[in-house]
Motif scaffolding. Structure first.
Motif, PDB file in Angstrom:
ATOM      1  N   HIS A 275     -59.484  19.981 -57.786  1.00  0.00           N
ATOM      2  CA  HIS A 275     -60.124  20.547 -56.496  1.00  0.00           C
ATOM      3  C   HIS A 275     -61.375  21.311 -56.546  1.00  0.00           C
ATOM      4  O   HIS A 275     -62.095  21.357 -56.063  1.00  0.00           O
ATOM      5  N   LEU A 276     -61.084  22.230 -57.818  1.00  0.00           N
ATOM      6  CA  LEU A 276     -61.786  23.662 -58.475  1.00  0.00           C
ATOM      7  C   LEU A 276     -63.105  22.647 -59.053  1.00  0.00           C
ATOM      8  O   LEU A 276     -64.126  23.535 -58.877  1.00  0.00           O
ATOM      9  N   LEU A 277     -62.552  22.058 -59.540  1.00  0.00           N
ATOM     10  CA  LEU A 277     -63.723  21.131 -60.358  1.00  0.00           C
ATOM     11  C   LEU A 277     -64.709  20.006 -59.480  1.00  0.00           C
ATOM     12  O   LEU A 277     -66.350  20.177 -59.869  1.00  0.00           O
ATOM     13  N   ILE A 278     -64.428  20.134 -58.278  1.00  0.00           N
ATOM     14  CA  ILE A 278     -64.781  19.432 -57.574  1.00  0.00           C
ATOM     15  C   ILE A 278     -65.782  20.135 -56.989  1.00  0.00           C
ATOM     16  O   ILE A 278     -67.236  19.539 -56.671  1.00  0.00           O
ATOM     17  N   GLN A 279     -65.128  21.673 -56.278  1.00  0.00           N
ATOM     18  CA  GLN A 279     -66.094  21.993 -55.538  1.00  0.00           C
ATOM     19  C   GLN A 279     -67.495  22.563 -56.422  1.00  0.00           C
ATOM     20  O   GLN A 279     -68.438  22.478 -56.124  1.00  0.00           O
ATOM     21  N   ALA A 280     -67.216  23.340 -57.667  1.00  0.00           N
ATOM     22  CA  ALA A 280     -68.313  22.828 -58.784  1.00  0.00           C
ATOM     23  C   ALA A 280     -69.352  22.706 -58.766  1.00  0.00           C
ATOM     24  O   ALA A 280     -69.640  22.409 -58.647  1.00  0.00           O
ATOM     25  N   PHE A 281     -69.070  21.283 -59.203  1.00  0.00           N
ATOM     26  CA  PHE A 281     -69.690  19.484 -59.297  1.00  0.00           C
ATOM     27  C   PHE A 281     -71.045  19.898 -58.940  1.00  0.00           C
ATOM     28  O   PHE A 281     -72.319  19.208 -58.609  1.00  0.00           O
ATOM     29  N   LYS A 282     -69.974  20.116 -57.122  1.00  0.00           N
ATOM     30  CA  LYS A 282     -70.788  19.704 -56.390  1.00  0.00           C
ATOM     31  C   LYS A 282     -72.074  20.228 -56.232  1.00  0.00           C
ATOM     32  O   LYS A 282     -73.038  20.131 -55.238  1.00  0.00           O
ATOM     33  N   ASP A 283     -72.305  21.506 -56.407  1.00  0.00           N
ATOM     34  CA  ASP A 283     -73.484  22.241 -56.137  1.00  0.00           C
ATOM     35  C   ASP A 283     -74.218  22.259 -57.655  1.00  0.00           C
ATOM     36  O   ASP A 283     -74.900  22.794 -57.614  1.00  0.00           O
ATOM     37  N   LEU A 284     -73.428  21.658 -58.364  1.00  0.00           N
ATOM     38  CA  LEU A 284     -74.880  21.770 -59.431  1.00  0.00           C
ATOM     39  C   LEU A 284     -75.811  20.088 -59.484  1.00  0.00           C
ATOM     40  O   LEU A 284     -75.270  18.860 -58.564  1.00  0.00           O
ATOM     41  N   LYS A 285     -77.119  20.251 -59.688  1.00  0.00           N
ATOM     42  CA  LYS A 285     -77.960  18.618 -59.451  1.00  0.00           C
ATOM     43  C   LYS A 285     -77.844  18.675 -60.857  1.00  0.00           C
ATOM     44  O   LYS A 285     -78.485  18.852 -61.746  1.00  0.00           O
ATOM     45  N   THR A 286     -77.248  17.127 -61.277  1.00  0.00           N
ATOM     46  CA  THR A 286     -77.010  16.771 -62.121  1.00  0.00           C
ATOM     47  C   THR A 286     -77.555  15.169 -61.734  1.00  0.00           C
ATOM     48  O   THR A 286     -76.863  14.759 -60.647  1.00  0.00           O
ATOM     49  N   ASP A 287     -77.820  14.249 -62.697  1.00  0.00           N
ATOM     50  CA  ASP A 287     -77.582  12.643 -62.071  1.00  0.00           C
ATOM     51  C   ASP A 287     -76.520  12.610 -62.478  1.00  0.00           C
ATOM     52  O   ASP A 287     -75.790  10.993 -62.338  1.00  0.00           O
ATOM     53  N   LEU A 288     -75.353  13.326 -63.795  1.00  0.00           N
ATOM     54  CA  LEU A 288     -74.010  12.721 -64.267  1.00  0.00           C
ATOM     55  C   LEU A 288     -73.193  12.335 -62.894  1.00  0.00           C
ATOM     56  O   LEU A 288     -73.773  13.209 -61.811  1.00  0.00           O
ATOM     57  N   ARG A 289     -72.365  11.686 -63.205  1.00  0.00           N
ATOM     58  CA  ARG A 289     -71.216  11.308 -62.460  1.00  0.00           C
ATOM     59  C   ARG A 289     -70.032  12.108 -62.992  1.00  0.00           C
ATOM     60  O   ARG A 289     -70.063  12.435 -63.477  1.00  0.00           O
ATOM     61  N   LEU A 290     -69.230  12.183 -61.812  1.00  0.00           N
ATOM     62  CA  LEU A 290     -67.732  13.203 -62.887  1.00  0.00           C
ATOM     63  C   LEU A 290     -66.628  11.682 -61.810  1.00  0.00           C
ATOM     64  O   LEU A 290     -66.877  11.599 -60.625  1.00  0.00           O
ATOM     65  N   VAL A 291     -65.803  11.664 -63.052  1.00  0.00           N
ATOM     66  CA  VAL A 291     -64.758  11.084 -62.985  1.00  0.00           C
ATOM     67  C   VAL A 291     -63.147  11.464 -63.469  1.00  0.00           C
ATOM     68  O   VAL A 291     -63.024  12.503 -63.362  1.00  0.00           O
ATOM     69  N   ILE A 292     -62.993  11.435 -61.893  1.00  0.00           N
ATOM     70  CA  ILE A 292     -61.273  12.177 -61.991  1.00  0.00           C
ATOM     71  C   ILE A 292     -60.599  10.670 -61.697  1.00  0.00           C
ATOM     72  O   ILE A 292     -60.366  10.323 -61.439  1.00  0.00           O
ATOM     73  N   ALA A 293     -59.516  10.926 -62.976  1.00  0.00           N
ATOM     74  CA  ALA A 293     -59.140   9.958 -63.730  1.00  0.00           C
ATOM     75  C   ALA A 293     -57.307  11.039 -63.048  1.00  0.00           C
ATOM     76  O   ALA A 293     -57.178  11.093 -64.073  1.00  0.00           O
ATOM     77  N   GLY A 294     -56.895   9.541 -62.291  1.00  0.00           N
ATOM     78  CA  GLY A 294     -55.618  10.349 -62.608  1.00  0.00           C
ATOM     79  C   GLY A 294     -55.086   9.693 -61.232  1.00  0.00           C
ATOM     80  O   GLY A 294     -54.982   9.036 -60.330  1.00  0.00           O
ATOM     81  N   ASP A 295     -53.626   9.814 -60.668  1.00  0.00           N
ATOM     82  CA  ASP A 295     -52.555  10.172 -59.790  1.00  0.00           C
ATOM     83  C   ASP A 295     -52.157  11.215 -58.943  1.00  0.00           C
ATOM     84  O   ASP A 295     -51.398  12.527 -59.750  1.00  0.00           O
ATOM     85  N   THR A 296     -51.384  10.679 -58.189  1.00  0.00           N
ATOM     86  CA  THR A 296     -50.772  12.201 -57.591  1.00  0.00           C
ATOM     87  C   THR A 296     -49.163  11.574 -57.844  1.00  0.00           C
ATOM     88  O   THR A 296     -48.607  11.290 -57.992  1.00  0.00           O
ATOM     89  N   SER A 297     -48.525  13.165 -57.612  1.00  0.00           N
ATOM     90  CA  SER A 297     -46.860  13.644 -58.257  1.00  0.00           C
ATOM     91  C   SER A 297     -46.293  13.933 -57.236  1.00  0.00           C
ATOM     92  O   SER A 297     -46.382  14.957 -56.758  1.00  0.00           O
ATOM     93  N   HIS A 298     -45.959  13.284 -56.069  1.00  0.00           N
ATOM     94  CA  HIS A 298     -45.694  13.825 -54.687  1.00  0.00           C
ATOM     95  C   HIS A 298     -46.735  14.592 -53.728  1.00  0.00           C
ATOM     96  O   HIS A 298     -45.866  15.412 -53.209  1.00  0.00           O
ATOM     97  N   THR A 299     -47.494  14.019 -53.839  1.00  0.00           N
ATOM     98  CA  THR A 299     -47.972  15.099 -53.839  1.00  0.00           C
ATOM     99  C   THR A 299     -49.837  14.403 -53.015  1.00  0.00           C
ATOM    100  O   THR A 299     -50.321  14.928 -52.502  1.00  0.00           O
ATOM    101  N   ASP A 300     -49.558  13.826 -51.395  1.00  0.00           N
ATOM    102  CA  ASP A 300     -50.483  12.783 -51.345  1.00  0.00           C
ATOM    103  C   ASP A 300     -50.799  13.849 -50.679  1.00  0.00           C
ATOM    104  O   ASP A 300     -52.437  13.621 -49.794  1.00  0.00           O
TER     105      ASP A 300
END
Length: 372
Positions: free
Chosen positions: A210-235
């Motif tokens: 969540h911290l990375l997503i918040q930081a990335f959203k404020d950046l002006k960049t054409d790069l994408r952010l890949v979040i690779a992974g799944d939950t662990s009883h944290t739906d």
């Protein structure tokens, strides 16, 4: 002492699709199984029923209660009791939850007990008071009942010595030599070489995606952010991440990744970010560095143990500090050449220092010290 008969308890199972402990168990015991008789206890809901052997490892499937609080401990109890039926030389528990029951095989007394502490799991945000208390008891059990305790980081080794006065031995996680791959499967996600920032890990609060997503959203960049992974009883947490990302089409959730897709993601990312506030020895960090991937990570002790305190092998930011994460992330996006020089140095160091073959030899030697 020649061939040893070794039981392994505490993993979800093999072959693995997620989890640091699972990766550790699969890589380590596939090597030890070349010279020893290895049985890995696996959960029914994780390991397919048609697998009885994998990479020369015997697979022993047992039931488990598939709930957040009783999944691991129910399976561990059955596995620990099942060891009475077999003539093992070593019974090795992994993680402080399963380690809580490491006293059970001592009733028979013949087998030597080993426990590995991978992380201080009671610090994970998903656990409430009762579970945290049980995990703290598991931490104490890790240095009370076993004949030998292994720590996966020097920071963990020092912590256990200071808190319990018990000496443990340091044997880290490891990595395989990287297999670089050109873009192929990642194109299905509209990704290209050096066209994305990569996060890889379980989607749980202590990993701080969540911290990375918040930081990335404020950046002006054409790069994408890949979040690779799944939950662990944290739906619920996973749902919050999806909502946080809903208005930014640069952010992609892939779910669990492995095999060639995982290797492609490492090979072609512009940057890897590990913003965790809790780790043991993070395998994803080791793997990213081994690929020569420029890396930004939090300044928690297990990370610093790998990347150095002076920023020699990676850029670090103050743990859980959103503003510092933004600043460091922005600087790395603007310094393409500089970050790649640092990354190449890191790759050479990691491949030499965190080698699964060496780690298997160290583990075998540790076993022999309590058998002979």
């Amino acid at each position: 002492m020649g061939n040893m008969k070794i039981a392994v308890i505490g993993t979800r199972g093999i072959p693995t699709s997620q989890g640091g402990v699972e990766r550790h168990v699969e890589e380590l015991y596939a090597r030890l199984a070349q010279n020893h008789d290895i049985t890995v206890y696996c959960r029914n809901n994780y390991t397919p029923s048609n697998i009885s052997e994998y990479k020369s490892i015997k697979v022993r499937r047992l039931p488990n209660l598939n709930t957040k609080h009783f999944d691991a401990i129910s399976h561990t109890f059955l596995a620990a009791c099942d060891t009475f039926r077999h003539d093992y030389d070593i019974i090795h528990f992994h993680a402080i939850g399963p380690n809580l029951l490491s006293f059970i095989p001592r009733i028979k007394r013949r087998a030597k007990i080993v426990a590995t502490v991978h992380a201080l799991d009671w610090q994970r945000a998903k656990w409430r008071m009762f579970a945290k208390t049980m995990l703290k008891l598991g931490e104490r059990a890790s240095v009370t009942f076993p004949d030998l305790t292994i720590s996966v980081s020097n920071a963990m080794k020092e912590y256990l010595k200071e808190k319990y006065g018990r000496d443990t031995i340091y044997i880290p996680n490891g990595i395989n030599k990287p297999a670089l791959r050109q873009p192929a499967q990642i194109r299905d996600y509209s990704l290209k070489k050096h066209g994305y920032v990569l996060f890889l890990g379980r989607l749980v609060p202590e990993k701080n995606p969540h911290l990375l997503i918040q930081a990335f959203k404020d950046l002006k960049t054409d790069l994408r952010l890949v979040i690779a992974g799944d939950t662990s009883h944290t739906d619920t947490y996973h749902e919050s991440l999806m909502k946080e990302s809903a208005n930014d089409d640069r952010i992609i959730f892939t779910g669990i990744v492995g095999g060639d897709l995982l290797r492609e993601l490492y090979s072609n990312a512009y940057l890897f970010v590990l913003p965790s506030s809790l780790e043991g020895t993070p395998i994803t960090l080791l793997e990213a560095l081994s690929y020569g991937l420029p890396t930004l990570c939090s300044d928690i002790e297990p990370n610093l143990e790998i990347v150095g305190r002076d920023g020699q092998y990676a850029t670090v930011f103050h743990s859980e500090d959103l503003q510092d994460l933004k600043v460091k992330l922005s600087a790395m996006l603007a310094d393409t050449n500089g970050i790649r020089v640092k990354a190449q140095k890191a790759s050479e160091k990691i491949i030499d220092s965190y080698n699964w073959d060496k780690i298997a030899i160290q583990t075998e030697r540790a076993y022999k010290t309590i058998i002979e």
